[in-house]
Write a protein that holds these residues in place. Structure first.
Motif, PDB file in Angstrom:
ATOM      1  N   ALA A 114       0.856  -1.188   0.000  1.00  0.00           N
ATOM      2  CA  ALA A 114       0.000   0.000   0.000  1.00  0.00           C
ATOM      3  C   ALA A 114       0.889   1.234   0.000  1.00  0.00           C
ATOM      4  N   VAL A 142      14.707   2.910  -1.107  1.00  0.00           N
ATOM      5  CA  VAL A 142      13.656   2.054  -0.532  1.00  0.00           C
ATOM      6  C   VAL A 142      12.626   2.901   0.213  1.00  0.00           C
ATOM      7  N   GLN A 193      13.874  -5.750  -6.464  1.00  0.00           N
ATOM      8  CA  GLN A 193      12.969  -4.639  -6.776  1.00  0.00           C
ATOM      9  C   GLN A 193      11.649  -4.810  -6.015  1.00  0.00           C
ATOM     10  N   ALA A 197      12.147  -4.030  -2.457  1.00  0.00           N
ATOM     11  CA  ALA A 197      12.252  -2.585  -2.253  1.00  0.00           C
ATOM     12  C   ALA A 197      10.881  -1.930  -2.269  1.00  0.00           C
ATOM     13  N   GLU A 198      10.047  -2.375  -3.182  1.00  0.00           N
ATOM     14  CA  GLU A 198       8.703  -1.800  -3.236  1.00  0.00           C
ATOM     15  C   GLU A 198       7.946  -2.082  -1.949  1.00  0.00           C
ATOM     16  N   ARG A 199       8.114  -3.263  -1.453  1.00  0.00           N
ATOM     17  CA  ARG A 199       7.424  -3.593  -0.197  1.00  0.00           C
ATOM     18  C   ARG A 199       8.014  -2.789   0.970  1.00  0.00           C
ATOM     19  N   SER A 200       9.284  -2.538   0.887  1.00  0.00           N
ATOM     20  CA  SER A 200       9.904  -1.711   1.920  1.00  0.00           C
ATOM     21  C   SER A 200       9.322  -0.295   1.898  1.00  0.00           C
ATOM     22  N   ILE A 201       9.166   0.234   0.697  1.00  0.00           N
ATOM     23  CA  ILE A 201       8.543   1.560   0.566  1.00  0.00           C
ATOM     24  C   ILE A 201       7.160   1.549   1.202  1.00  0.00           C
ATOM     25  N   ALA A 202       6.424   0.498   0.904  1.00  0.00           N
ATOM     26  CA  ALA A 202       5.045   0.430   1.376  1.00  0.00           C
ATOM     27  C   ALA A 202       4.966   0.312   2.901  1.00  0.00           C
ATOM     28  N   GLY A 205      13.967  -1.394   5.638  1.00  0.00           N
ATOM     29  CA  GLY A 205      14.588  -1.063   4.357  1.00  0.00           C
ATOM     30  C   GLY A 205      16.102  -1.050   4.390  1.00  0.00           C
ATOM     31  N   MET A 214      18.679  -1.866   1.229  1.00  0.00           N
ATOM     32  CA  MET A 214      19.722  -0.971   0.709  1.00  0.00           C
ATOM     33  C   MET A 214      21.053  -1.714   0.612  1.00  0.00           C
ATOM     34  N   PHE A 219      21.026  -4.088  -2.331  1.00  0.00           N
ATOM     35  CA  PHE A 219      21.276  -3.413  -3.608  1.00  0.00           C
ATOM     36  C   PHE A 219      22.777  -3.191  -3.803  1.00  0.00           C
TER      37      PHE A 219
END
Lengths: 765, 149
Positions: free
Chosen positions: A44, A580, B37, B40-45, B99, B103, B106
């Motif tokens: 989300a 991130v 990737q 990372a997206e899940r980390s953002i979320a 996250g 990092m 990566f």
């Protein structure tokens, strides 16, 4: 009650409890539908990912009086950015309301009801543009349905137009007020079937026709800020807080304080556990019948303190500590290519270091709050950026349920992140409790605010480049060292968090074959808080200064060099760079677009007349930065006279924030960013000796005044009328490139490179 | 900084599994990159767009030892219902210490690319294995030990 009491247009009193005047209707009845994104397995992002998410029900945000008055409830905090106006513009536009008949009510802290209310992260419009459009459109649909029912015609034959619903075929029309009751009885339409306006139909969105809705009240003194609420029998308090973070009271002269005429009681506030989070700093409160007596009582206390572990914090030695850390390897937080090989194969190397001091938020209105407790229920009035956090932490501190705490949000006389932290509101609650629930107003003086803040982090940045024969970097090493905001939440973290590094380090979009970012350790000795633009400030200053230095080393035009370093047009998923965080946004919906970044650079440069011949002592500088999913560039013209006096004749700032809701406010935010940046460049710093803040007021924490402000600020908005595209932030992204644009211009004018902020007397040497 | 101890055990197994893989290191880099990737997206979320929430969650996630200790180890930041926030912090912890480990992953992946380009397969494999270990630690991406991805 006095005349000023309850002039706050607070929805909890006016809309729900006492009604919005006679004959007002919430547009529908019953509890709002649960509109938060489902608890999902899928990630989300954006508003979906925020605590308590978002709501878009007209039941919450729109009320229409029988006289036609439309009251829009805004759940975001107003601190000068104009969010009350902009949110209302969005709803009023979709509603087809006449702006002159729109009023605003401020929601209390209640995220279960309104969705997330933390007014931070430059995201009020970014996150709530679409929900507020839907709220307005749903209300408009209900009015149209009510009219169609009244006339017994198909709903698609009627249309809302500027506060009336018309049936063109018959020429009939009914005003919103006439339809309010019937509309309020209808079901809220499903959001999926709503007809949103086409951009060409917008009356207010994207236009410059709307002034700040609070302007009249602000300019006539009617606006209510944190210090304004007044109650019969109210007490006034100030607090003597420990001069060193983590310090404790050892003794004080209670009798002397009580001897001051008007002083009623002395209350000791417990020192907080570490980490402090949002707890008050502790100390001794003086409660009196007026503020002046309280202040005099505080002086009489003669408090003695135990300084604790931060009593030796010294800014000079700490800077050396940061510098030493920056000269040693740290944890690698981003890496691309083989930097070691790039450095070894370079024609030559270049390195530079930059220092950015602590900053204080210094909002024009220092913190202030009023609390009272009646029948086990606490009400507070506070200029809060985070009313829900305030509510929950206050309830915990007072030992009551959150439902028994109401946080009325006043206007904020500036916030910049300081008023996201509710320590000052909790003080008011604690002191009201000590006074058996009597209303107590806690006032922070300017000195209190400067000496006891949540400071912007202090930072040391080191950059090294391996250059090829043309002077372009084959690789860059960036070490960023700073105490983290995480230190107020957990014990002794030593490194910056991913979200801090995502502000210009792990997402810088330069076209480099080799790049490495490292994050050496740094302990925190004061409360570190988020401050407008946060870590983008030191990162942008260092990176944009360094690029300018490299350009001059290469004998290249700084703007051309910067553009070349950004490289070809491309849209990058930020995760490809190693970011991130991405400001919490979906990286596919919010890629980093180098074409947009380059465009703002070109626009700012063109605006200021980049490349024109400059007389002696004058220079142009340029800088750009991507932050809060917006693109900003600043071009500055400076003049440094023979005595080293700096003036800034002109600044051009260009922003691409995607679709624009309220261009007048965007310009205002950019102008404010420039002014604030001038202060950071020239004078602003908080330093510590023996753990104590040296600065205390505007005589030594100097912010820009008329004579130091730019003579001319030109704001360039990159047009975007595609409202299907995501919105970018506005409140914060203007600030980061301002300082390096100014310091780069100073170099162009004088050959003097500013690497330590603030500039202070450096130009006089 | 404390780590998710149970995850680390799983990561150790992956390190052992690395050398038996049949695919080239270049292929493995591509495979792992896609998973990174996603991580990372899940980390953002799990972080959020708000500065206060991001700071609180990321900091607390880095302190977390395991699920059961959320409430006791770390005072819950009051941005929402206590249970919801504890769950959010747990998710952030799974997202590689909020996250932080992503990092690092990566960085190792880029190191693997450098080694691969230099023809140093052993070093490339070691770097990829470290990436896999970090992803596995993150708890965000299923990693097939048998196939190294």
């Amino acid at each position: 009650m006095t005349m000023r009491e309850f002039t706050l247009k607070n929805v909890s009193r006016r809309a729900v409890v006492t009604g919005m005047g006679t004959g007002a209707f919430l547009i529908a009845v019953g509890l709002p539908r649960p509109l938060r994104a489902e608890e999902e397995e899928e990630p989300a992002f954006g508003a979906d990912g925020m605590p308590n998410g978002w709501r878009d029900s007209p039941q919450l945000f729109v009320a229409i009086d029988e006289d036609g008055t439309v009251t829009v409830t805004t759940h975001r905090s107003e601190m000068g950015q104009g969010v009350r106006t902009s949110i209302a513009m969005v709803i009023a536009d979709e509603l087809e309301a006449d702006w002159d008949r729109v009023r605003i009510a401020q929601a209390p802290g209640d995220e279960e009801r309104y969705g997330n209310q933390d007014t931070d992260g430059s995201r009020s419009l970014r996150h709530f543009f679409m929900p507020m459009r839907r709220a307005g459109a749903a209300a408009r649909t209900m009015l149209e349905q009510a009219a169609a029912e009244e006339w017994d015609v198909a709903v698609d034959e009627v249309r809302a137009q500027k506060h009336v619903v018309v049936h063109e075929a018959s020429g009939r029309a009914l005003g919103f007020g006439e339809l309010a009751r019937r509309a309020a009885e209808r079901e809220v339409p499903e959001r999926e079937g709503l007809r949103l306006k086409q951009p060409a139909e917008f009356r207010y969105i994207g236009t410059d026709t709307i002034g700040l809705i609070d302007n009249r009240d602000i300019t006539t003194g009617r606006a209510i800020y944190g210090i304004d609420p007044h109650f019969e029998g109210m007490y006034y308090a100030v607090v003597a807080r420990p001069p060193v973070f983590g310090g404790r009271v050892t003794r004080y002269d209670e009798e002397a304080a009580l001897a001051v005429l008007g002083v009623e009681r002395i209350v000791e506030i417990d020192a907080p556990d570490m980490p402090t989070e949002f707890a008050p700093l502790g100390g001794v409160a003086v409660i009196a019948t007026n503020t002046w007596a309280a202040m005099r009582g505080r002086e009489a206390l003669n408090v003695e303190w135990e300084d604790g572990e931060h009593g030796e914090y010294d800014s000079e030695s700490y800077r050396e500590q940061l510098q030493a850390a920056a000269r040693e390897p740290g944890e690698i937080v981003r890496q691309q290519g083989d930097l070691d090989a790039a450095m070894e194969g370079a024609e030559r190397t270049f390195e530079s270091e930059y220092y950015i001091p602590h900053l204080a938020h210094a909002p024009m209105e220092p913190p202030a709050a009023v609390a009272r407790i009646e029948n086990g229920r606490c009400e507070v009035w506070a200029p809060s950026q985070a009313p829900q956090v305030t509510r929950l932490r206050l309830a915990e501190r007072l030992g009551v349920e959150p439902e028994d705490v109401t946080v009325h949000v006043t206007l904020l006389g500036g916030g910049f992140g300081r008023k996201s932290k509710p320590d000052f509101v909790i003080e008011a609650g604690v002191l009201s409790q000590a006074m058996d629930g009597a209303p107590v107003k806690v006032t922070w003086t300017r000195d209190d605010d400067i000496r006891h803040g949540y400071y912007h982090t202090v930072s040391f940045q080191r950059l090294e480049a391996g250059l090829d024969a043309s002077g372009l970097p084959r690789g860059i090493l960036h070490r960023t060292v700073a105490p983290t905001i995480g230190s107020i939440f957990v014990p002794d973290p030593m490194q910056q968090l991913p979200f801090e590094l995502g502000m210009g380090v792990t997402n810088s979009p330069f076209h480099l074959s080799a790049y490495r970012a490292e994050n050496p350790k740094a302990p925190a000795h004061v409360r570190i808080g988020w401050y407008r633009s946060v870590s983008n400030i030191p990162h942008a200053f260092a990176i944009q200064s360094f690029v300018d230095e490299l350009a001059h080393e290469a004998g290249r035009d700084p703007k051309d060099y910067l553009l070349e370093l950004i490289g070809p047009d491309r849209r990058m998923n930020p995760t490809e760079l190693g970011d991130v965080w991405n400001y919490g946004e979906d990286p596919e919906r919010y890629p980093i677009d180098t074409a947009r970044l380059k465009r703002v650079i070109e626009v700012a440069a063109e605006g200021i007349g980049w490349g024109r011949e400059m007389p002696p002592g004058r220079g142009l500088g340029i800088a750009s930065h991507y932050s809060f999913v917006s693109y900003v560039a600043v071009a500055a013209e400076v003049h440094v006279d023979d005595a080293g006096e700096l003036t800034i004749p002109r600044v051009d700032i260009a922003i691409d924030c995607g679709p624009q809701v309220n261009p007048e406010r965007i310009r205002s935010q950019m102008e404010g960013s420039v002014i604030m940046g001038v202060g950071q460049a020239m004078t602003a710093q908080i330093t510590f000796e023996n753990g104590r803040a040296i600065q205390s007021n505007f005589h030594d924490y100097v912010i820009p005044r008329m004579n130091t402000s730019p003579r001319e600020i030109n704001v360039h908005l990159i047009p975007s009328n595609d409202y299907d595209q995501p919105l970018g932030g506005v409140g914060e992204p203007g600030l980061p490139p301002v300082v390096p644009a100014i310091t780069n211009a100073i170099f162009a004018a004088t050959g003097k490179r500013i690497r330590i902020l603030p500039i202070g007397d450096q130009l006089r040497a | 900084m404390k780590r998710l101890t149970l995850m680390a055990v799983a990561g150790a197994g992956l390190l052992c599994a690395g050398p038996i893989l049949a695919s080239t290191c270049a292929e493995r880099i591509e495979e792992v990159d896609a998973r990174l990737q996603e991580a990372a997206e899940r980390s953002i979320a799990t972080s959020t767009a708000g500065q206060g929430v991001a700071a609180a969650r990321e900091a607390q996630a880095g302190e977390l030892v395991d699920d059961e200790e959320v409430a006791e180890e770390v005072p819950t930041v009051p941005y929402q219902d206590e249970d919801d926030e504890a769950e959010a912090v747990r998710r952030a912890a799974e997202a590689g210490d909020g996250g932080e480990e992503i990092m690092e992953a990566f960085a190792f992946l880029d190191e693997a690319r450098v080694h691969e380009e230099a023809g140093d397969d052993a070093a490339c494999e070691a770097a990829v294995a470290e990436v896999v270990r970090l992803i596995e630690n993150s708890g965000l991406a299923e990693v097939d030990v048998e196939n190294g991805r």
